[in-house]
Write a protein that holds these residues in place. Structure first.
Motif, short mmCIF file in Angstrom:
data_model
loop_
_atom_site.label_atom_id
_atom_site.label_comp_id
_atom_site.label_asym_id
_atom_site.label_seq_id
_atom_site.Cartn_x
_atom_site.Cartn_y
_atom_site.Cartn_z
N GLN A 169 0.98 -17.69 -15.83
CA GLN A 169 1.25 -17.51 -14.41
C GLN A 169 -0.06 -17.69 -13.64
OE1 GLN A 169 4.20 -17.10 -12.75
NE2 GLN A 169 2.91 -17.39 -10.96
N LYS A 170 -0.33 -18.91 -13.21
CA LYS A 170 -1.60 -19.22 -12.56
C LYS A 170 -1.61 -18.78 -11.11
CE LYS A 170 -2.43 -23.18 -15.60
NZ LYS A 170 -2.65 -24.65 -15.68
N GLN A 171 -0.46 -18.82 -10.47
CA GLN A 171 -0.39 -18.44 -9.06
C GLN A 171 -0.19 -16.95 -8.93
OE1 GLN A 171 2.89 -21.23 -8.34
NE2 GLN A 171 1.66 -22.14 -6.71
N THR A 172 -0.92 -16.32 -8.07
CA THR A 172 -0.79 -14.88 -7.88
C THR A 172 -1.24 -14.49 -6.47
OG1 THR A 172 -1.57 -12.71 -8.65
CG2 THR A 172 -3.10 -14.56 -8.87
N THR A 173 -0.66 -13.44 -5.97
CA THR A 173 -1.07 -12.92 -4.66
C THR A 173 -2.26 -11.98 -4.79
OG1 THR A 173 0.51 -11.07 -4.79
CG2 THR A 173 1.27 -13.11 -3.75
N GLY A 174 -2.75 -11.81 -6.02
CA GLY A 174 -3.91 -10.94 -6.23
C GLY A 174 -3.59 -9.49 -5.93
N ASN A 175 -4.43 -8.89 -5.14
CA ASN A 175 -4.23 -7.47 -4.78
C ASN A 175 -3.33 -7.29 -3.56
OD1 ASN A 175 -5.94 -6.57 -6.87
ND2 ASN A 175 -7.76 -6.93 -5.59
N ARG A 176 -2.80 -8.37 -3.05
CA ARG A 176 -1.96 -8.29 -1.85
C ARG A 176 -0.50 -8.07 -2.22
NH1 ARG A 176 -1.18 -12.60 1.03
NH2 ARG A 176 -1.65 -14.05 -0.67
N ASN A 177 0.11 -7.10 -1.60
CA ASN A 177 1.55 -6.89 -1.72
C ASN A 177 2.22 -7.62 -0.56
OD1 ASN A 177 1.37 -5.24 -4.00
ND2 ASN A 177 1.08 -3.40 -2.76
N ILE A 178 3.07 -8.58 -0.88
CA ILE A 178 3.70 -9.37 0.19
C ILE A 178 5.20 -9.06 0.33
CG2 ILE A 178 1.99 -11.21 0.10
CD1 ILE A 178 5.33 -12.00 -1.31
N VAL A 179 5.74 -8.27 -0.61
CA VAL A 179 7.16 -7.88 -0.56
C VAL A 179 7.25 -6.37 -0.39
CG1 VAL A 179 9.36 -7.82 -1.78
CG2 VAL A 179 7.87 -9.82 -1.99
N PHE A 180 8.08 -5.93 0.55
CA PHE A 180 8.33 -4.50 0.75
C PHE A 180 9.76 -4.18 0.33
CE2 PHE A 180 9.53 -0.81 3.47
CZ PHE A 180 8.60 0.10 2.96
N LEU A 181 9.90 -3.30 -0.65
CA LEU A 181 11.21 -2.90 -1.16
C LEU A 181 11.50 -1.47 -0.75
CD1 LEU A 181 10.79 -4.27 -4.81
CD2 LEU A 181 11.97 -5.39 -2.91
N TYR A 182 12.67 -1.25 -0.17
CA TYR A 182 13.06 0.10 0.22
C TYR A 182 14.56 0.26 0.07
CZ TYR A 182 14.88 -1.45 4.80
OH TYR A 182 15.61 -2.02 5.81
N ASN A 183 15.05 1.47 0.24
CA ASN A 183 16.47 1.77 0.04
C ASN A 183 16.95 2.71 1.14
OD1 ASN A 183 14.96 1.95 -2.88
ND2 ASN A 183 16.72 0.59 -2.91
N THR A 184 17.68 2.15 2.11
CA THR A 184 18.21 2.99 3.19
C THR A 184 19.14 4.06 2.62
OG1 THR A 184 18.03 1.27 4.87
CG2 THR A 184 19.68 2.98 5.24
N HIS A 185 19.99 3.68 1.68
CA HIS A 185 20.87 4.65 1.01
C HIS A 185 20.30 4.91 -0.39
CE1 HIS A 185 24.28 3.04 3.80
NE2 HIS A 185 23.55 3.96 4.39
#
Length: 392
Positions: A169-185
């Motif tokens: 896996q050569k491509q990476t966002t490094g230390n950056r989180n680009i996806v936010f996961l949450y759960n309303t319910h």
């Protein structure tokens, strides 16, 4: 012989009474206009007529109607009319606007007359394999005390940890989180782990729930070089502390969490709200090869003014899923209208989606299998988009 010119002369006689009446009506209308403008501009923003409100009023008006109206002033617009669609029938338009009954859609009438029929008053934007109006998403909305009730639950199976990111896996966002996961319910749970109930309306737990899927998805995304942040806020507790309603106020509570996260971390560009459906296993499960998967469905908030942009992302992900894992996606539905939230926090980003991961009868193994597949498909979409934009 000179022709007599008989020209009629009209004489308007104004009595003092008529003159006073005309002036009074003019002044009354003049000041009434300013008073009305003052009232409208001083209203709370929640009660003003916004562009979103106008959009709702015109939702049921077909684009052909607008073209036909413009054609009355400029015949050039006739060239833009589709060949298979004639100009508008003005009386039909007046009837639909006056009654809000669409002549081409019987659901617009029956949905108001038959109890429970309003659940079919949605729009399927993309129908996945087997998806129709009888098996769309179904949300459990019990009283808050049922959601918060303490229940016994068995420990779900854990997925084997694949360790660090794959070397290939050569491509990476490094230390950056680009996806936010949450759960309303966030307390939505699964019946296989609740031994004392078989009722979907009781499938809630404070630990064994949809947040486990969010945690696994973050791990799977990391395997494909994509950093993700998972929120673990207990929305049920917030509702309880504020005395809010579970059905009406859940998205209000979760929106505060999402906005705070996006303000804190500007790298977050994708916002996914994971839920579990309440329909049963025959609708939410598929076997591909030797593995069983929980199906997913994308839900678009139809009352979001810019929902088309969110829909574009859902459409792209659905199509890529169909290419490699046909049948895993149930499709894309648009949900909104009176009595519903209709936005589902998707106005916070053009890349915000509500995703139903499986249903109340699915196991964690099935959900985790789907999580890995979704991470694979999303990573392909994301890295392709980065190539096009020239970003890293």
């Amino acid at each position: 012989m000179r022709r007599t010119n008989h020209r009629q002369k009209r004489v308007f006689l104004f009595t003092q009474y008529k003159l006073v009446m005309i002036i009074s009506i003019f002044l009354s209308g003049f000041f009434a206009m300013f008073i009305l403008i003052g009232v409208l501009t001083s209203l709370d923003p929640n009660y003003r007529v916004s562009s979103n409100t106008v959009k709702k009023w015109t939702t049921n008006i077909n684009e052909v109607h607008f073209l036909s109206l413009m054609m009355m002033e400029n015949r050039m617009f006739k060239e833009a009319l589709p060949e298979d669609k004639p100009p508008i029938d003005i009386w039909k338009v007046v009837f639909e606007l006056g009654t809000n009954v669409r002549m081409h859609d019987v659901r617009s009438l029956l949905g108001r007359e038959l109890p429970g029929f309003e659940m079919y008053d949605r729009q399927i934007l993309i129908a996945g394999e087997g998806t129709d109006y009888t098996n769309l998403t179904m949300e459990s909305t019990p009283p808050l005390d049922i959601v918060l009730e303490e229940r016994e639950a068995t420990t779900p199976e854990e997925k084997e940890d694949k360790g660090p990111v794959k070397e290939e896996q050569k491509q990476t966002t490094g230390n950056r989180n680009i996806v936010f996961l949450y759960n309303t319910h966030n307390r939505e749970s699964f019946l296989p782990y609740l031994p004392n109930t078989n009722d979907p309306n009781d499938a809630f737990h404070n630990k064994v729930n949809i947040t486990n899927v969010s945690d696994q998805l973050a791990k799977d995304l990391k395997q494909f070089g994509i950093g993700a942040e998972v929120d673990h806020t207990d929305i049920g507790s917030i509702l309880n502390d504020k005395g809010w309603d579970y059905s009406a106020d859940s998205y209000t509570a979760s929106k505060e969490v999402v906005e705070a996260a996006l303000t804190k971390n500007k790298d977050l560009n994708y916002v996914f709200d994971l839920h579990r459906d309440s329909v049963r296993k025959d609708i939410t499960t598929i076997k591909l090869g030797e593995k069983s998967y929980a199906k997913i469905m994308f839900v678009i908030g139809g009352d979001n003014p810019n929902y088309e942009r969110n829909y574009a992302l859902a459409k792209a992900l659905h199509e890529q899923l169909e290419k490699k894992y046909a049948g895993l996606s149930r499709g894309v539905e648009k949900y909104g209208g009176a009595g519903r939230n209709g936005v589902y926090n998707q106005d916070v980003s053009n890349n915000a989606l509500t995703i139903e991961f499986g249903g109340v009868d699915n196991t964690m193994e099935e959900l985790y299998n789907t999580s890995e597949v979704f991470a694979e498909i999303f990573s392909e979409y994301y890295w392709d988009a980065q190539k096009v934009s020239g970003s890293n």
